[in-house]
Write a protein that holds these residues in place. Structure first.
Motif, PDB file in Angstrom:
ATOM      1  N   GLY A   1       0.813  -1.214   0.000  1.00 58.30           N
ATOM      2  CA  GLY A   1       0.000   0.000   0.000  1.00 58.30           C
ATOM      3  C   GLY A   1       0.845   1.261   0.000  1.00 58.30           C
ATOM      4  O   GLY A   1       0.566   2.232   0.698  1.00 58.30           O
ATOM      5  N   VAL A   2       1.917   1.248  -0.804  1.00 59.12           N
ATOM      6  CA  VAL A   2       2.838   2.391  -0.831  1.00 59.12           C
ATOM      7  C   VAL A   2       2.334   3.416  -1.843  1.00 59.12           C
ATOM      8  O   VAL A   2       1.787   3.061  -2.881  1.00 59.12           O
ATOM      9  CB  VAL A   2       4.250   1.921  -1.263  1.00 59.12           C
ATOM     10  N   GLU A   3       2.524   4.694  -1.534  1.00 57.97           N
ATOM     11  CA  GLU A   3       2.180   5.739  -2.507  1.00 57.97           C
ATOM     12  C   GLU A   3       3.208   5.737  -3.631  1.00 57.97           C
ATOM     13  O   GLU A   3       4.393   5.561  -3.392  1.00 57.97           O
ATOM     14  CB  GLU A   3       2.195   7.111  -1.815  1.00 57.97           C
ATOM     15  N   THR A   4       2.733   5.928  -4.843  1.00 57.71           N
ATOM     16  CA  THR A   4       3.679   5.914  -5.971  1.00 57.71           C
ATOM     17  C   THR A   4       4.150   7.315  -6.331  1.00 57.71           C
ATOM     18  O   THR A   4       4.870   7.508  -7.288  1.00 57.71           O
ATOM     19  CB  THR A   4       3.032   5.249  -7.210  1.00 57.71           C
ATOM     20  N   GLU A   5       3.714   8.309  -5.541  1.00 55.72           N
ATOM     21  CA  GLU A   5       4.158   9.676  -5.824  1.00 55.72           C
ATOM     22  C   GLU A   5       5.585   9.909  -5.335  1.00 55.72           C
ATOM     23  O   GLU A   5       6.359  10.621  -5.943  1.00 55.72           O
ATOM     24  CB  GLU A   5       3.228  10.696  -5.145  1.00 55.72           C
ATOM     25  N   GLN A   6       5.910   9.290  -4.157  1.00 53.41           N
ATOM     26  CA  GLN A   6       7.236   9.543  -3.590  1.00 53.41           C
ATOM     27  C   GLN A   6       8.270   8.597  -4.190  1.00 53.41           C
ATOM     28  O   GLN A   6       7.934   7.588  -4.795  1.00 53.41           O
ATOM     29  CB  GLN A   6       7.200   9.348  -2.066  1.00 53.41           C
ATOM     30  N   VAL A   7       9.536   8.950  -3.953  1.00 55.33           N
ATOM     31  CA  VAL A   7      10.621   8.063  -4.380  1.00 55.33           C
ATOM     32  C   VAL A   7      10.604   6.824  -3.475  1.00 55.33           C
ATOM     33  O   VAL A   7      10.543   6.933  -2.253  1.00 55.33           O
ATOM     34  CB  VAL A   7      11.987   8.771  -4.276  1.00 55.33           C
ATOM     35  N   LEU A   8      10.639   5.657  -4.112  1.00 48.94           N
ATOM     36  CA  LEU A   8      10.518   4.414  -3.360  1.00 48.94           C
ATOM     37  C   LEU A   8      11.898   3.796  -3.124  1.00 48.94           C
ATOM     38  O   LEU A   8      12.627   3.534  -4.082  1.00 48.94           O
ATOM     39  CB  LEU A   8       9.643   3.455  -4.170  1.00 48.94           C
ATOM     40  N   PRO A   9      12.280   3.598  -1.849  1.00 43.43           N
ATOM     41  CA  PRO A   9      13.574   2.947  -1.632  1.00 43.43           C
ATOM     42  C   PRO A   9      13.495   1.448  -1.945  1.00 43.43           C
ATOM     43  O   PRO A   9      12.595   0.769  -1.476  1.00 43.43           O
ATOM     44  CB  PRO A   9      13.851   3.181  -0.137  1.00 43.43           C
ATOM     45  N   VAL A  10      14.421   0.955  -2.756  1.00 45.97           N
ATOM     46  CA  VAL A  10      14.496  -0.472  -3.070  1.00 45.97           C
ATOM     47  C   VAL A  10      15.870  -0.982  -2.640  1.00 45.97           C
ATOM     48  O   VAL A  10      16.895  -0.506  -3.127  1.00 45.97           O
ATOM     49  CB  VAL A  10      14.278  -0.729  -4.588  1.00 45.97           C
ATOM     50  N   VAL A  11      15.863  -1.923  -1.707  1.00 49.36           N
ATOM     51  CA  VAL A  11      17.130  -2.462  -1.192  1.00 49.36           C
ATOM     52  C   VAL A  11      17.554  -3.642  -2.066  1.00 49.36           C
ATOM     53  O   VAL A  11      16.744  -4.521  -2.365  1.00 49.36           O
ATOM     54  CB  VAL A  11      16.951  -2.936   0.269  1.00 49.36           C
ATOM     55  N   TYR A  12      18.817  -3.624  -2.505  1.00 51.90           N
ATOM     56  CA  TYR A  12      19.312  -4.784  -3.268  1.00 51.90           C
ATOM     57  C   TYR A  12      20.245  -5.607  -2.388  1.00 51.90           C
ATOM     58  O   TYR A  12      21.018  -5.078  -1.608  1.00 51.90           O
ATOM     59  CB  TYR A  12      20.022  -4.335  -4.551  1.00 51.90           C
ATOM     60  N   GLN A  13      20.119  -6.926  -2.515  1.00 57.45           N
ATOM     61  CA  GLN A  13      20.988  -7.841  -1.758  1.00 57.45           C
ATOM     62  C   GLN A  13      21.706  -8.754  -2.738  1.00 57.45           C
ATOM     63  O   GLN A  13      21.051  -9.475  -3.486  1.00 57.45           O
ATOM     64  CB  GLN A  13      20.153  -8.736  -0.832  1.00 57.45           C
ATOM     65  N   PRO A  14      23.030  -8.742  -2.711  1.00 56.74           N
ATOM     66  CA  PRO A  14      23.762  -9.693  -3.567  1.00 56.74           C
ATOM     67  C   PRO A  14      23.503 -11.119  -3.079  1.00 56.74           C
ATOM     68  O   PRO A  14      23.559 -11.383  -1.881  1.00 56.74           O
ATOM     69  CB  PRO A  14      25.230  -9.307  -3.370  1.00 56.74           C
ATOM     70  N   GLN A  15      23.215 -12.025  -3.999  1.00 57.63           N
ATOM     71  CA  GLN A  15      23.001 -13.431  -3.639  1.00 57.63           C
ATOM     72  C   GLN A  15      24.261 -14.222  -3.972  1.00 57.63           C
ATOM     73  O   GLN A  15      25.162 -13.726  -4.631  1.00 57.63           O
ATOM     74  CB  GLN A  15      21.816 -13.998  -4.427  1.00 57.63           C
ATOM     75  N   ALA A  16      24.291 -15.471  -3.517  1.00 55.66           N
ATOM     76  CA  ALA A  16      25.456 -16.312  -3.802  1.00 55.66           C
ATOM     77  C   ALA A  16      25.592 -16.498  -5.308  1.00 55.66           C
ATOM     78  O   ALA A  16      24.606 -16.667  -6.021  1.00 55.66           O
ATOM     79  CB  ALA A  16      25.298 -17.663  -3.127  1.00 55.66           C
ATOM     80  N   VAL A  17      26.846 -16.448  -5.777  1.00 54.55           N
ATOM     81  CA  VAL A  17      27.100 -16.537  -7.214  1.00 54.55           C
ATOM     82  C   VAL A  17      26.862 -17.967  -7.704  1.00 54.55           C
ATOM     83  O   VAL A  17      26.539 -18.213  -8.853  1.00 54.55           O
ATOM     84  CB  VAL A  17      28.562 -16.139  -7.510  1.00 54.55           C
ATOM     85  N   PHE A  18      27.037 -18.919  -6.793  1.00 54.37           N
ATOM     86  CA  PHE A  18      26.906 -20.323  -7.181  1.00 54.37           C
ATOM     87  C   PHE A  18      25.587 -20.864  -6.624  1.00 54.37           C
ATOM     88  O   PHE A  18      24.979 -20.276  -5.747  1.00 54.37           O
ATOM     89  CB  PHE A  18      28.070 -21.133  -6.607  1.00 54.37           C
ATOM     90  N   ARG A  19      25.151 -22.016  -7.150  1.00 48.45           N
ATOM     91  CA  ARG A  19      23.935 -22.638  -6.649  1.00 48.45           C
ATOM     92  C   ARG A  19      24.237 -24.033  -6.143  1.00 48.45           C
ATOM     93  O   ARG A  19      24.899 -24.810  -6.816  1.00 48.45           O
ATOM     94  CB  ARG A  19      22.897 -22.753  -7.766  1.00 48.45           C
ATOM     95  N   VAL A  20      23.741 -24.328  -4.961  1.00 44.90           N
ATOM     96  CA  VAL A  20      23.851 -25.690  -4.451  1.00 44.90           C
ATOM     97  C   VAL A  20      22.585 -26.421  -4.842  1.00 44.90           C
ATOM     98  O   VAL A  20      21.481 -25.899  -4.671  1.00 44.90           O
ATOM     99  CB  VAL A  20      24.007 -25.682  -2.910  1.00 44.90           C
ATOM    100  N   ARG A  21      22.739 -27.613  -5.411  1.00 46.33           N
ATOM    101  CA  ARG A  21      21.550 -28.365  -5.809  1.00 46.33           C
ATOM    102  C   ARG A  21      21.060 -29.198  -4.638  1.00 46.33           C
ATOM    103  O   ARG A  21      21.844 -29.689  -3.844  1.00 46.33           O
ATOM    104  CB  ARG A  21      21.891 -29.261  -6.998  1.00 46.33           C
TER     105      ARG A  21
END
Length: 478
Positions: free
Chosen positions: A74-94
């Motif tokens: 329910g965020v207003e779209t008028e203001q600037v929205l902060p979006v946090v980015y998180q680096p994930q692991a480069v490799f994948r464990v199956r």
């Protein structure tokens, strides 16, 4: 709606510590995480783009599109929205899917099992008083280490992977060489009751892996010099059995006890720094946000090979590598500690700076048996006798989800090295692999004939080992 008048909004990328990346960016509301990733990686200007996860305001993850997330919050779209980015692991464990070997050999229940820091060796401790080493290339028994006179309750690999310590119910500690299976030095004696936990000094503080901390039912913690084979310090202060000891990467020791407290000690001179109070019953277990990086030392799971190798290089190089990895995982803030108790709750602490908890985490309806931070320190998993595993935010302690499916107490859990999967062992004789992103069961692994006490996922991601009441060690692979 035509393509021209699709809703747009301004977003501001920032990292987990609130550092702003670039200036606000105008994006369509229906942008997908993949496109956000392209934009964000372009701003980051790294040689190799890393996979990223995005969170609106740092709380709701963008899964299908930004618009759905905005609507949900329910965020207003008028203001600037902060979006946090998180680096994930480069490799994948199956996810592991099948039992490739059932290793018989122990004549009593398997109480503990643990992979060495590179995943090259596997050791298990049992009620039959032996420690066994298993050859992982052929998945067969390798050595049987005899020397204890009672149940082996706790085992711990040194972070360089060259020694294994084991503690027994007869209050003795032995050190073993995984290559030959023989005892190194003499048995360390001094505790008057059984050993509850063992923990080595971190590799980046001492690349020789010389000192070992042990906690005991006798209420004391001892620090041993494993080269000279003698006790260096005895830390007393707890009034009842000490259940767990952790050696942090910043030179502090953390101990939990049945006297309902967690104590913080300075490792170099054994001075008690502070006592963390709040639990209403025995404290069973501790976890450090840096546990995984301390356990693996200088080994980087992203560079794992199919056949695990021992670490090579001079002590200085190994120390430097371990320090780099530690600093990267720890980040700018000090390491966090979480404690789990018989009072059904968990507390999240910032023990280096404050004796008040950051969060009290409630929700379990039975005692908490184990807590574990994910390798990237962002999540916390707690295993309980209420048959569930709960996932919490590793920074704030906020409750995220429950993983339900076991029909018996959950004894132990282990994270995969990329923090995307979790495996749990239970008294219902099954192992279950959970997908943390979706909170769903990924694999159900029956196979044991009785309760599963111990489970571990190798740091190179290749195997899961489990042991329990049916005296068998089982190895699970893709």
């Amino acid at each position: 709606m035509t393509s021209e008048d699709v809703e747009r909004l301004l977003i501001q990328f920032q990292d987990e510590d609130g550092e702003v990346l670039g200036s606000p960016f105008d994006v369509p509301l229906d942008i997908t995480p993949d496109k956000l990733q392209l934009v964000c990686n372009a701003l980051l200007q790294k040689e190799e783009p890393v996979p990223l996860a995005f969170f609106v305001r740092g709380e709701a993850e963008v899964v299908s599109s930004l618009g759905l997330c905005v609507k949900a919050l329910g965020v207003e779209t008028e203001q600037v929205l902060p979006v946090v980015y998180q680096p994930q692991a480069v490799f994948r464990v199956r996810a592991v899917a099948r039992c490739t070997s059932t290793l018989q050999g122990h004549t009593e229940a398997v109480i503990s099992t643990s992979f060495s820091p590179t995943g090259k060796y596997l050791a298990s401790g049992s009620g039959d008083t032996t420690v066994r080493f298993w050859d992982l290339t052929t998945e067969t028994p390798h050595h049987t280490a005899r020397g204890h006179t009672h149940w082996v309750l706790s085992i711990a690999w040194s972070p360089d992977g060259k020694k294994l310590a084991s503690g027994c119910k007869n209050s003795q500690i032995c050190l073993w060489d995984p290559v030959t299976g023989t005892q190194m030095g003499k048995t360390l004696t001094g505790h008057t009751k059984w050993i509850t936990w063992l923990c080595w000094e971190p590799l980046h503080l001492n690349p020789e892996c010389r000192y070992l901390a042990s906690s005991s039912k006798d209420g004391s913690i001892r620090i041993w010099d494993t080269v000279l084979g003698r006790c260096e310090k005895i830390l007393t202060g707890h009034t009842q059995s000490v259940t767990c000891v952790k050696w942090g990467g910043d030179g502090l020791l953390y101990t939990s006890s049945q006297d309902r407290t967690v104590k913080v000690w300075r490792a170099k001179d054994g001075v008690q720094c502070r006592t963390l109070q709040g639990h209403a019953h025995w404290v069973n277990t501790l976890a450090l946000s840096t546990d995984y990086v301390l356990r693996t030392g200088a080994f980087e799971p992203a560079t794992a090979t199919i056949n695990p190798q021992d670490l090579t290089g001079s002590l200085e190089e190994i120390k430097e590598k371990a320090l780099q990895r530690y600093n990267k995982v720890r980040g700018p803030a000090p390491e966090r500690l979480v404690s789990g108790s018989d009072d059904f709750t968990l507390f999240l602490w910032n023990p280096a700076e404050d004796k008040k908890p950051l969060a009290r985490m409630t929700g379990h309806s039975a005692l908490v048996n184990e807590v574990l931070f994910s390798p990237d320190t962002r999540l916390l998993a707690s295993a309980s006798f209420d048959k569930s595993i709960k996932i919490w935010d590793g920074r704030t302690g906020k409750y995220l989800m429950s993983l339900r499916g076991h029909v018996g107490s959950v004894y132990q859990v282990a994270w995969s090295a990329d923090s995307r999967l979790l495996v749990s062992g239970s008294s219902d004789s099954t192992l279950k692999v959970w997908d943390i992103k979706t909170g769903k069961l990924n694999m159900d692994l029956p196979g044991h004939a009785d309760e599963v006490y111990a489970v571990d996922w190798s740091p190179d991601g290749q195997r899961v080992a489990s042991g329990g009441k049916d005296k068998c060690l089982r190895i699970w692979r893709r």
